[in-house]
Design a protein around this motif. Structure first.
Motif, PDB file in Angstrom:
ATOM      1  N   ILE A 231      35.725  31.900  42.345  1.00  0.00           N
ATOM      2  CA  ILE A 231      35.539  33.079  43.189  1.00  0.00           C
ATOM      3  C   ILE A 231      36.561  34.157  42.852  1.00  0.00           C
ATOM      4  CG2 ILE A 231      34.545  31.734  45.064  1.00  0.00           C
ATOM      5  CD1 ILE A 231      37.261  31.835  46.456  1.00  0.00           C
ATOM      6  N   CYS A 232      36.195  35.391  43.167  1.00  0.00           N
ATOM      7  CA  CYS A 232      37.100  36.518  42.970  1.00  0.00           C
ATOM      8  C   CYS A 232      36.797  37.580  44.019  1.00  0.00           C
ATOM      9  CB  CYS A 232      36.938  37.099  41.565  1.00  0.00           C
ATOM     10  SG  CYS A 232      35.309  37.816  41.240  1.00  0.00           S
ATOM     11  N   GLY A 233      37.667  38.561  44.115  1.00  0.00           N
ATOM     12  CA  GLY A 233      37.408  39.731  44.932  1.00  0.00           C
ATOM     13  C   GLY A 233      36.749  40.805  44.082  1.00  0.00           C
ATOM     14  N   GLY A 234      35.972  41.657  44.710  1.00  0.00           N
ATOM     15  CA  GLY A 234      35.289  42.723  43.975  1.00  0.00           C
ATOM     16  C   GLY A 234      35.509  44.070  44.612  1.00  0.00           C
ATOM     17  N   PHE A 235      35.183  45.126  43.905  1.00  0.00           N
ATOM     18  CA  PHE A 235      35.319  46.483  44.400  1.00  0.00           C
ATOM     19  C   PHE A 235      33.945  47.039  44.719  1.00  0.00           C
ATOM     20  CE2 PHE A 235      38.862  45.871  41.298  1.00  0.00           C
ATOM     21  CZ  PHE A 235      39.835  45.639  42.265  1.00  0.00           C
ATOM     22  N   SER A 236      33.798  47.560  45.905  1.00  0.00           N
ATOM     23  CA  SER A 236      32.475  47.895  46.441  1.00  0.00           C
ATOM     24  C   SER A 236      31.745  48.969  45.643  1.00  0.00           C
ATOM     25  CB  SER A 236      32.611  48.346  47.902  1.00  0.00           C
ATOM     26  OG  SER A 236      33.513  49.440  48.013  1.00  0.00           O
ATOM     27  N   ASP A 237      32.471  49.777  44.888  1.00  0.00           N
ATOM     28  CA  ASP A 237      31.801  50.790  44.090  1.00  0.00           C
ATOM     29  C   ASP A 237      31.315  50.247  42.746  1.00  0.00           C
ATOM     30  OD1 ASP A 237      34.295  50.416  43.016  1.00  0.00           O
ATOM     31  OD2 ASP A 237      34.700  52.541  42.665  1.00  0.00           O
ATOM     32  N   ALA A 238      31.630  48.969  42.457  1.00  0.00           N
ATOM     33  CA  ALA A 238      31.247  48.379  41.169  1.00  0.00           C
ATOM     34  C   ALA A 238      30.374  47.139  41.321  1.00  0.00           C
ATOM     35  CB  ALA A 238      32.501  48.017  40.362  1.00  0.00           C
ATOM     36  N   VAL A 239      30.570  46.370  42.407  1.00  0.00           N
ATOM     37  CA  VAL A 239      29.858  45.100  42.567  1.00  0.00           C
ATOM     38  C   VAL A 239      29.480  44.892  44.031  1.00  0.00           C
ATOM     39  CG1 VAL A 239      31.010  43.976  40.613  1.00  0.00           C
ATOM     40  CG2 VAL A 239      32.028  43.841  42.897  1.00  0.00           C
ATOM     41  N   SER A 240      28.604  43.909  44.228  1.00  0.00           N
ATOM     42  CA  SER A 240      28.251  43.453  45.578  1.00  0.00           C
ATOM     43  C   SER A 240      28.653  41.994  45.710  1.00  0.00           C
ATOM     44  CB  SER A 240      26.740  43.585  45.806  1.00  0.00           C
ATOM     45  OG  SER A 240      26.320  44.928  45.663  1.00  0.00           O
ATOM     46  N   VAL A 241      28.768  41.533  46.943  1.00  0.00           N
ATOM     47  CA  VAL A 241      29.071  40.122  47.177  1.00  0.00           C
ATOM     48  C   VAL A 241      27.974  39.272  46.539  1.00  0.00           C
ATOM     49  CG1 VAL A 241      29.241  38.325  48.935  1.00  0.00           C
ATOM     50  CG2 VAL A 241      30.414  40.514  49.265  1.00  0.00           C
ATOM     51  N   GLY A 242      28.386  38.256  45.791  1.00  0.00           N
ATOM     52  CA  GLY A 242      27.450  37.372  45.112  1.00  0.00           C
ATOM     53  C   GLY A 242      27.251  37.691  43.650  1.00  0.00           C
ATOM     54  N   ASP A 243      27.621  38.892  43.212  1.00  0.00           N
ATOM     55  CA  ASP A 243      27.506  39.224  41.792  1.00  0.00           C
ATOM     56  C   ASP A 243      28.450  38.343  40.968  1.00  0.00           C
ATOM     57  OD1 ASP A 243      25.654  41.144  42.336  1.00  0.00           O
ATOM     58  OD2 ASP A 243      27.033  42.850  42.172  1.00  0.00           O
ATOM     59  N   VAL A 244      28.088  38.133  39.714  1.00  0.00           N
ATOM     60  CA  VAL A 244      28.900  37.321  38.806  1.00  0.00           C
ATOM     61  C   VAL A 244      29.559  38.249  37.789  1.00  0.00           C
ATOM     62  CG1 VAL A 244      28.907  35.467  37.100  1.00  0.00           C
ATOM     63  CG2 VAL A 244      27.412  35.318  39.108  1.00  0.00           C
ATOM     64  N   VAL A 245      30.876  38.131  37.670  1.00  0.00           N
ATOM     65  CA  VAL A 245      31.643  38.989  36.764  1.00  0.00           C
ATOM     66  C   VAL A 245      32.103  38.192  35.551  1.00  0.00           C
ATOM     67  CG1 VAL A 245      33.671  40.471  36.506  1.00  0.00           C
ATOM     68  CG2 VAL A 245      32.414  40.429  38.682  1.00  0.00           C
ATOM     69  N   ILE A 246      31.734  38.684  34.367  1.00  0.00           N
ATOM     70  CA  ILE A 246      32.252  38.156  33.113  1.00  0.00           C
ATOM     71  C   ILE A 246      33.496  38.968  32.781  1.00  0.00           C
ATOM     72  CG2 ILE A 246      31.749  37.672  30.688  1.00  0.00           C
ATOM     73  CD1 ILE A 246      29.915  36.216  32.676  1.00  0.00           C
ATOM     74  N   ALA A 247      34.654  38.338  32.841  1.00  0.00           N
ATOM     75  CA  ALA A 247      35.916  39.069  32.656  1.00  0.00           C
ATOM     76  C   ALA A 247      36.159  39.300  31.164  1.00  0.00           C
ATOM     77  CB  ALA A 247      37.067  38.303  33.278  1.00  0.00           C
ATOM     78  N   GLU A 248      35.756  40.470  30.677  1.00  0.00           N
ATOM     79  CA  GLU A 248      35.929  40.767  29.251  1.00  0.00           C
ATOM     80  C   GLU A 248      37.397  40.934  28.892  1.00  0.00           C
ATOM     81  OE1 GLU A 248      33.990  44.352  28.236  1.00  0.00           O
ATOM     82  OE2 GLU A 248      35.024  45.591  29.727  1.00  0.00           O
ATOM     83  N   LYS A 249      38.218  41.343  29.855  1.00  0.00           N
ATOM     84  CA  LYS A 249      39.654  41.463  29.644  1.00  0.00           C
ATOM     85  C   LYS A 249      40.362  41.346  30.982  1.00  0.00           C
ATOM     86  CE  LYS A 249      39.183  45.504  27.837  1.00  0.00           C
ATOM     87  NZ  LYS A 249      39.447  46.801  27.161  1.00  0.00           N
ATOM     88  N   SER A 250      41.676  41.106  30.925  1.00  0.00           N
ATOM     89  CA  SER A 250      42.445  40.972  32.166  1.00  0.00           C
ATOM     90  C   SER A 250      43.893  41.354  31.902  1.00  0.00           C
ATOM     91  CB  SER A 250      42.363  39.531  32.689  1.00  0.00           C
ATOM     92  OG  SER A 250      43.008  39.419  33.944  1.00  0.00           O
ATOM     93  N   TRP A 251      44.585  41.773  32.955  1.00  0.00           N
ATOM     94  CA  TRP A 251      46.009  42.061  32.871  1.00  0.00           C
ATOM     95  C   TRP A 251      46.614  41.922  34.262  1.00  0.00           C
ATOM     96  CZ3 TRP A 251      42.175  45.717  32.301  1.00  0.00           C
ATOM     97  CH2 TRP A 251      42.124  46.746  33.244  1.00  0.00           C
ATOM     98  N   ASP A 252      47.924  41.941  34.323  1.00  0.00           N
ATOM     99  CA  ASP A 252      48.651  41.857  35.598  1.00  0.00           C
ATOM    100  C   ASP A 252      48.761  43.266  36.171  1.00  0.00           C
ATOM    101  OD1 ASP A 252      50.346  41.515  37.713  1.00  0.00           O
ATOM    102  OD2 ASP A 252      52.019  40.712  36.563  1.00  0.00           O
ATOM    103  N   TRP A 253      48.010  43.530  37.220  1.00  0.00           N
ATOM    104  CA  TRP A 253      47.987  44.888  37.773  1.00  0.00           C
ATOM    105  C   TRP A 253      49.318  45.279  38.386  1.00  0.00           C
ATOM    106  CZ3 TRP A 253      49.061  46.130  42.813  1.00  0.00           C
ATOM    107  CH2 TRP A 253      48.973  45.124  43.770  1.00  0.00           C
ATOM    108  N   GLN A 254      50.173  44.311  38.699  1.00  0.00           N
ATOM    109  CA  GLN A 254      51.471  44.593  39.321  1.00  0.00           C
ATOM    110  C   GLN A 254      52.572  44.858  38.304  1.00  0.00           C
ATOM    111  OE1 GLN A 254      50.973  40.777  41.341  1.00  0.00           O
ATOM    112  NE2 GLN A 254      51.446  41.799  43.269  1.00  0.00           N
ATOM    113  N   SER A 255      52.249  44.722  37.007  1.00  0.00           N
ATOM    114  CA  SER A 255      53.267  44.900  35.981  1.00  0.00           C
ATOM    115  C   SER A 255      53.588  46.390  35.798  1.00  0.00           C
ATOM    116  CB  SER A 255      52.770  44.311  34.655  1.00  0.00           C
ATOM    117  OG  SER A 255      53.705  44.513  33.634  1.00  0.00           O
ATOM    118  N   GLY A 256      54.850  46.724  35.860  1.00  0.00           N
ATOM    119  CA  GLY A 256      55.253  48.115  35.689  1.00  0.00           C
ATOM    120  C   GLY A 256      56.472  48.445  36.532  1.00  0.00           C
ATOM    121  N   LYS A 257      56.575  49.693  36.940  1.00  0.00           N
ATOM    122  CA  LYS A 257      57.742  50.170  37.682  1.00  0.00           C
ATOM    123  C   LYS A 257      57.306  50.919  38.925  1.00  0.00           C
ATOM    124  CE  LYS A 257      61.771  53.211  37.157  1.00  0.00           C
ATOM    125  NZ  LYS A 257      62.469  54.142  36.230  1.00  0.00           N
TER     126      LYS A 257
END
Length: 399
Positions: A231-257
């Motif tokens: 399971i994962c969380g989704g963004f309402s402007d891109a997906v709906s509950v129940g959609d399946v996401v193929i993660a083509e890439k990933s990164w740590d969104w908290q990385s930075g300053k």
């Protein structure tokens, strides 16, 4: 396996080169540097398993060979860590007298000093031992043991969905490392092909646990394919509950300053799923409605879509539209967020050994901009597992 010969004596280079080829080293994997500067360049460009370095070496082309040049190069490797470190470093010299007079500083920076000459065989015995040990290690690193490993963050409902929906014959659960529970056995595909498989789950959620566990699994099982479902969380402007996401890439969104106005200056380091698996996964969109119909429990009213997009990871759950503003600008096609995908991709991308193909396939159980709802977790675990199974069938039919 790469060998670097650092020597300005062409006769000695040829003697060592012929011996290494006779031991099974590919001639194309033997690199030659005739001075310290050239050696530095080759160390920076190649992963070296064995380096043989002359006791007396020119600092650069045309310079006089001297011990200081060899010692300075070794210090940059061993002590200062300015240059990448070969697995083994051996000193070589054509003179027994020079070998006996070698500076103690040089001896401390190499494993051994070999007297390489046509009338001596002792150096051949010692060098053969190092070469054969490295070749055995390389063979172990490049041999797959398992066909597939499934790694899930949660025992229930994520891994349980795999157990319930895949044609598996598995052992009792056992502990790998200190925090990974797994079962091993066989997966019988509809094509009558049987795959060796391991199914594992973390005892702790999050990117750190996922990174560590993936590395342990890669070393222990040496799989052709490793994948993550659930399971994962989704963004309402891109997906709906129940959609399946193929993660083509990933990164740590908290990385930075984080700066004074509480905005994040991102410093992402994206890692990508295996292109071949992503391409095959996209073709499963014709099957996804069938998987939806096969599920008889509580499910979303809408038919699921199969979406290929970035899935970012972080160490905390996101349930706020405000926090989304911090990282949604990092990629315009960002569709989902979880806590483990990046850890999986990072470990696979940096693992030393035969490259393992990896992919993360998760279904959206909630929208990350509002209050969490656990009602769809079992359904989402099921449908992501079914998509993953179909992907495995397609991939292993091709190979």
């Amino acid at each position: 396996m790469h060998v670097l010969l650092v020597d300005d004596d062409h006769l000695k280079i040829e003697q060592l080169k012929l011996f290494l080829i006779d031991q099974g080293i590919d001639e194309n994997d033997i690199l030659i540097a005739t001075d310290a500067a050239d050696a530095s360049r080759k160390l920076n460009k190649n992963k070296i398993d064995l380096m043989l370095i002359d006791v007396l070496l020119p600092a650069r082309n045309g310079a006089k060979p001297q011990a200081d040049s060899s010692i300075n190069l070794l210090r940059q490797i061993v002590e200062d860590e300015i240059l990448p470190t070969p697995t083994h470093i051996l000193g070589v010299t054509a003179s027994e007298e020079t070998r006996n007079e070698v500076d103690n500083q040089f001896k401390e920076l190499v494993t051994n000093v070999l007297h390489v000459s046509a009338d001596q065989d002792n150096w051949k015995v010692i060098l053969q031992q190092y070469v054969q040990r490295l070749l055995r290690t390389e063979n172990e690193n490049t041999s797959f043991i398992y066909d597939v490993v499934v790694l899930n963050a949660l025992r229930k409902p994520e891994l349980e969905a795999v157990y319930n929906s895949w044609p598996l014959e598995l052992s009792d659960e056992k502990l790998i490392g200190s925090n990974i529970n797994c079962k091993t056995g066989y997966l019988k595909l509809s094509s009558d092909k049987t795959l060796k498989i391991a199914c594992a789950h973390l005892n702790q959620m999050g990117p750190i646990a996922a990174t560590h566990s993936t590395e342990v699994i890669l070393k222990h099982f040496k799989p052709r394919v490793i994948l993550m479902t659930g399971i994962c969380g989704g963004f309402s402007d891109a997906v709906s509950v129940g959609d399946v996401v193929i993660a083509e890439k990933s990164w740590d969104w908290q990385s930075g300053k984080w700066i004074d106005d509480w905005s994040l200056q991102a410093a992402s380091d994206p890692k990508e799923a295996s292109n071949e698996l992503v391409s095959l996964a996209k073709t499963i969109d014709v099957d996804i409605e069938l998987f939806y119909q096969q599920y008889t429990g509580y499910r979303p009213a809408n038919y699921p879509k199969l979406i290929t997009a970035p899935m970012v990871s972080g160490s905390s759950v996101v349930a706020s539209a405000d926090i989304q503003k911090v990282f949604r600008s990092q990629h315009r096609k960002m569709a989902a967020i979880d806590m483990e995908c990046y850890g999986l991709y990072y470990s696979c991308a940096n693992h030393h050994g035969q490259p393992t193909k990896m992919i993360c396939i998760k279904s959206v159980s909630d929208l990350a901009d509002r209050e969490k709802d656990d009602n769809y977790q079992t359904y989402c675990s099921f449908i992501s597992a079914r998509v993953a199974l179909r992907l495995i069938e397609k991939y292993f039919k091709l190979i």
